[in-house]
Design a protein around this motif. Structure first.
Motif, PDB file in Angstrom:
ATOM      1  N   LYS A 140       0.821  -1.219   0.000  1.00 57.60           N
ATOM      2  CA  LYS A 140       0.000   0.000   0.000  1.00 57.60           C
ATOM      3  C   LYS A 140       0.852   1.266   0.000  1.00 57.60           C
ATOM      4  O   LYS A 140       0.331   2.376   0.097  1.00 57.60           O
ATOM      5  CB  LYS A 140      -0.916  -0.010   1.224  1.00 57.60           C
ATOM      6  CG  LYS A 140      -1.905  -1.168   1.229  1.00 57.60           C
ATOM      7  CD  LYS A 140      -2.697  -1.227   2.526  1.00 57.60           C
ATOM      8  CE  LYS A 140      -3.639  -2.430   2.549  1.00 57.60           C
ATOM      9  NZ  LYS A 140      -4.362  -2.557   3.834  1.00 57.60           N
ATOM     10  N   SER A 141       2.155   1.107  -0.116  1.00 58.38           N
ATOM     11  CA  SER A 141       3.073   2.238  -0.091  1.00 58.38           C
ATOM     12  C   SER A 141       2.907   3.119  -1.331  1.00 58.38           C
ATOM     13  O   SER A 141       2.364   2.689  -2.358  1.00 58.38           O
ATOM     14  CB  SER A 141       4.510   1.726  -0.008  1.00 58.38           C
ATOM     15  OG  SER A 141       5.444   2.760  -0.145  1.00 58.38           O
ATOM     16  N   THR A 142       3.415   4.335  -1.252  1.00 58.01           N
ATOM     17  CA  THR A 142       3.470   5.209  -2.428  1.00 58.01           C
ATOM     18  C   THR A 142       4.814   5.079  -3.147  1.00 58.01           C
ATOM     19  O   THR A 142       5.004   5.664  -4.216  1.00 58.01           O
ATOM     20  CB  THR A 142       3.266   6.675  -2.023  1.00 58.01           C
ATOM     21  OG1 THR A 142       4.259   7.037  -1.047  1.00 58.01           O
ATOM     22  CG2 THR A 142       1.878   6.887  -1.415  1.00 58.01           C
ATOM     23  N   ASN A 143       5.725   4.296  -2.569  1.00 53.45           N
ATOM     24  CA  ASN A 143       7.054   4.085  -3.138  1.00 53.45           C
ATOM     25  C   ASN A 143       7.005   2.868  -4.067  1.00 53.45           C
ATOM     26  O   ASN A 143       6.687   1.765  -3.636  1.00 53.45           O
ATOM     27  CB  ASN A 143       8.059   3.864  -1.997  1.00 53.45           C
ATOM     28  CG  ASN A 143       9.488   3.667  -2.473  1.00 53.45           C
ATOM     29  OD1 ASN A 143       9.748   3.002  -3.464  1.00 53.45           O
ATOM     30  ND2 ASN A 143      10.418   4.244  -1.731  1.00 53.45           N
ATOM     31  N   ARG A 144       7.332   3.058  -5.332  1.00 57.73           N
ATOM     32  CA  ARG A 144       7.211   1.970  -6.309  1.00 57.73           C
ATOM     33  C   ARG A 144       8.075   0.773  -5.931  1.00 57.73           C
ATOM     34  O   ARG A 144       7.683  -0.376  -6.170  1.00 57.73           O
ATOM     35  CB  ARG A 144       7.575   2.460  -7.716  1.00 57.73           C
ATOM     36  CG  ARG A 144       9.053   2.723  -7.914  1.00 57.73           C
ATOM     37  CD  ARG A 144       9.415   3.402  -9.223  1.00 57.73           C
ATOM     38  NE  ARG A 144       8.884   2.743 -10.400  1.00 57.73           N
ATOM     39  CZ  ARG A 144       9.334   2.980 -11.629  1.00 57.73           C
ATOM     40  NH1 ARG A 144      10.331   3.832 -11.809  1.00 57.73           N
ATOM     41  NH2 ARG A 144       8.807   2.366 -12.663  1.00 57.73           N
ATOM     42  N   TRP A 145       9.244   1.008  -5.341  1.00 63.03           N
ATOM     43  CA  TRP A 145      10.146  -0.095  -5.004  1.00 63.03           C
ATOM     44  C   TRP A 145       9.645  -0.866  -3.806  1.00 63.03           C
ATOM     45  O   TRP A 145       9.811  -2.086  -3.735  1.00 63.03           O
ATOM     46  CB  TRP A 145      11.566   0.429  -4.789  1.00 63.03           C
ATOM     47  CG  TRP A 145      12.039   1.233  -5.953  1.00 63.03           C
ATOM     48  CD1 TRP A 145      12.424   2.548  -5.950  1.00 63.03           C
ATOM     49  CD2 TRP A 145      12.142   0.801  -7.320  1.00 63.03           C
ATOM     50  NE1 TRP A 145      12.761   2.952  -7.210  1.00 63.03           N
ATOM     51  CE2 TRP A 145      12.593   1.908  -8.079  1.00 63.03           C
ATOM     52  CE3 TRP A 145      11.890  -0.405  -7.970  1.00 63.03           C
ATOM     53  CZ2 TRP A 145      12.800   1.827  -9.453  1.00 63.03           C
ATOM     54  CZ3 TRP A 145      12.087  -0.481  -9.343  1.00 63.03           C
ATOM     55  CH2 TRP A 145      12.539   0.620 -10.063  1.00 63.03           C
ATOM     56  N   VAL A 146       9.020  -0.180  -2.873  1.00 64.30           N
ATOM     57  CA  VAL A 146       8.445  -0.858  -1.707  1.00 64.30           C
ATOM     58  C   VAL A 146       7.256  -1.714  -2.150  1.00 64.30           C
ATOM     59  O   VAL A 146       7.085  -2.845  -1.685  1.00 64.30           O
ATOM     60  CB  VAL A 146       8.037   0.156  -0.622  1.00 64.30           C
ATOM     61  CG1 VAL A 146       7.340  -0.535   0.548  1.00 64.30           C
ATOM     62  CG2 VAL A 146       9.272   0.919  -0.122  1.00 64.30           C
ATOM     63  N   LYS A 147       6.450  -1.187  -3.069  1.00 62.88           N
ATOM     64  CA  LYS A 147       5.328  -1.975  -3.597  1.00 62.88           C
ATOM     65  C   LYS A 147       5.833  -3.197  -4.355  1.00 62.88           C
ATOM     66  O   LYS A 147       5.311  -4.303  -4.186  1.00 62.88           O
ATOM     67  CB  LYS A 147       4.448  -1.106  -4.513  1.00 62.88           C
ATOM     68  CG  LYS A 147       3.615  -0.091  -3.771  1.00 62.88           C
ATOM     69  CD  LYS A 147       2.620   0.614  -4.681  1.00 62.88           C
ATOM     70  CE  LYS A 147       3.300   1.578  -5.628  1.00 62.88           C
ATOM     71  NZ  LYS A 147       2.318   2.359  -6.419  1.00 62.88           N
ATOM     72  N   ARG A 148       6.844  -3.013  -5.195  1.00 68.04           N
ATOM     73  CA  ARG A 148       7.406  -4.168  -5.907  1.00 68.04           C
ATOM     74  C   ARG A 148       7.989  -5.170  -4.912  1.00 68.04           C
ATOM     75  O   ARG A 148       7.832  -6.385  -5.077  1.00 68.04           O
ATOM     76  CB  ARG A 148       8.484  -3.705  -6.888  1.00 68.04           C
ATOM     77  CG  ARG A 148       9.102  -4.851  -7.695  1.00 68.04           C
ATOM     78  CD  ARG A 148      10.146  -4.329  -8.677  1.00 68.04           C
ATOM     79  NE  ARG A 148      10.890  -5.419  -9.304  1.00 68.04           N
ATOM     80  CZ  ARG A 148      10.596  -5.988 -10.475  1.00 68.04           C
ATOM     81  NH1 ARG A 148       9.531  -5.576 -11.159  1.00 68.04           N
ATOM     82  NH2 ARG A 148      11.328  -6.970 -10.962  1.00 68.04           N
ATOM     83  N   ALA A 149       8.627  -4.643  -3.866  1.00 69.12           N
ATOM     84  CA  ALA A 149       9.240  -5.501  -2.843  1.00 69.12           C
ATOM     85  C   ALA A 149       8.216  -6.411  -2.183  1.00 69.12           C
ATOM     86  O   ALA A 149       8.522  -7.559  -1.846  1.00 69.12           O
ATOM     87  CB  ALA A 149       9.943  -4.650  -1.788  1.00 69.12           C
ATOM     88  N   ALA A 150       7.001  -5.907  -1.967  1.00 69.69           N
ATOM     89  CA  ALA A 150       5.960  -6.725  -1.335  1.00 69.69           C
ATOM     90  C   ALA A 150       5.738  -8.009  -2.115  1.00 69.69           C
ATOM     91  O   ALA A 150       5.501  -9.076  -1.532  1.00 69.69           O
ATOM     92  CB  ALA A 150       4.657  -5.926  -1.247  1.00 69.69           C
TER      93      ALA A 150
END
Length: 235
Positions: A140-150
């Motif tokens: 649910k992050s706004t950071n694309r890398w954090v979302k991909r990381a999930a």
């Protein structure tokens, strides 16, 4: 500790390959900071220097990783990923805070995202599965890398047949994301899950195909038989 970092940087400078240096940027949409060293050579350097520090305690090694991450240099970040994974037998629950900080503060391209998450964080989640709930927040992050990381954190667990319910929940959260690297990330996660749960992933994809981005859909069905691919791709 500074000496070992200086030695690594000197070795990387001595290992620059001009073709790699001139061509590495084409693999990334965002600008990257790179020496221009081939990845197999980076891994060799990583392994060689780890033999010099492996008797240090985990905190000291993680501090070295932090300094490598902080440089923002692609090759140094890869070495940090390799070193943190080399310590996997010694992971403790509180290490999640460190791994999450590296992800959120330093990861700035798909390669460092995938290297950190596939190995270090994915292994951690298999050791301490209660932390899989943290991936819901990442999605649910706004950071694309954090979302991909999930998503990419669960690639290796998915191949082992683990966490199917969580995988489908994360796919639901990321389903309509417009970022192609996020779409590829959760599509890859579904593809990995299909190795052990083909029917469940196929049913999921078919149920969502009216709204699932085609990029994610193609990734998800890549390892399925031709007849299932055809069915999933029907409009």
């Amino acid at each position: 500790m500074k000496t070992i970092i200086e030695q690594i940087r000197q070795t990387l400078n001595e290992s620059i390959d001009e073709k790699t240096k001139n061509g590495s940027q084409r693999f990334f949409k965002e600008e990257i900071k790179s020496y221009g060293v081939k990845v197999p050579i980076v891994n060799q350097i990583s392994k060689a220097y780890f033999t010099e520090i492996k008797r240090k305690n985990k905190t000291e090694i993680f501090d070295l990783c932090e300094e490598l991450w902080h440089s923002g240099n692609f090759e140094e970040c890869i070495i940090a990923c390799n070193w943190s994974y080399a310590l996997r037998k010694h992971y403790e629950r509180e290490d999640f805070i460190i791994f999450s900080r590296w992800l959120q503060n330093y990861v700035s391209n798909w390669a460092t995202c995938d290297t950190l998450c596939n190995h270090t964080i994915g292994t951690f989640i298999m050791m301490y599965p209660e932390y899989i709930l943290e991936l819901t927040n990442w999605a649910k992050s706004t950071n694309r890398w954090v979302k991909r990381a999930a998503a990419v954190t669960l690639i290796i667990p998915a191949r082992k047949g683990l966490f199917l319910d969580n995988i489908l929940e994360l796919a639901d959260i990321l389903l309509l994301d417009k970022d192609d690297l996020v779409q590829k990330g959760y599509g890859w996660m579904l593809k990995a899950a299909s190795e052990s749960h083909q029917n469940e992933v196929f049913d999921y994809v078919v149920s969502k195909k009216a709204v699932m981005p085609r990029t994610a859909l193609r990734y998800a069905i890549e390892k399925m038989p031709a007849n299932l691919k055809t069915e999933a791709m029907k409009k």
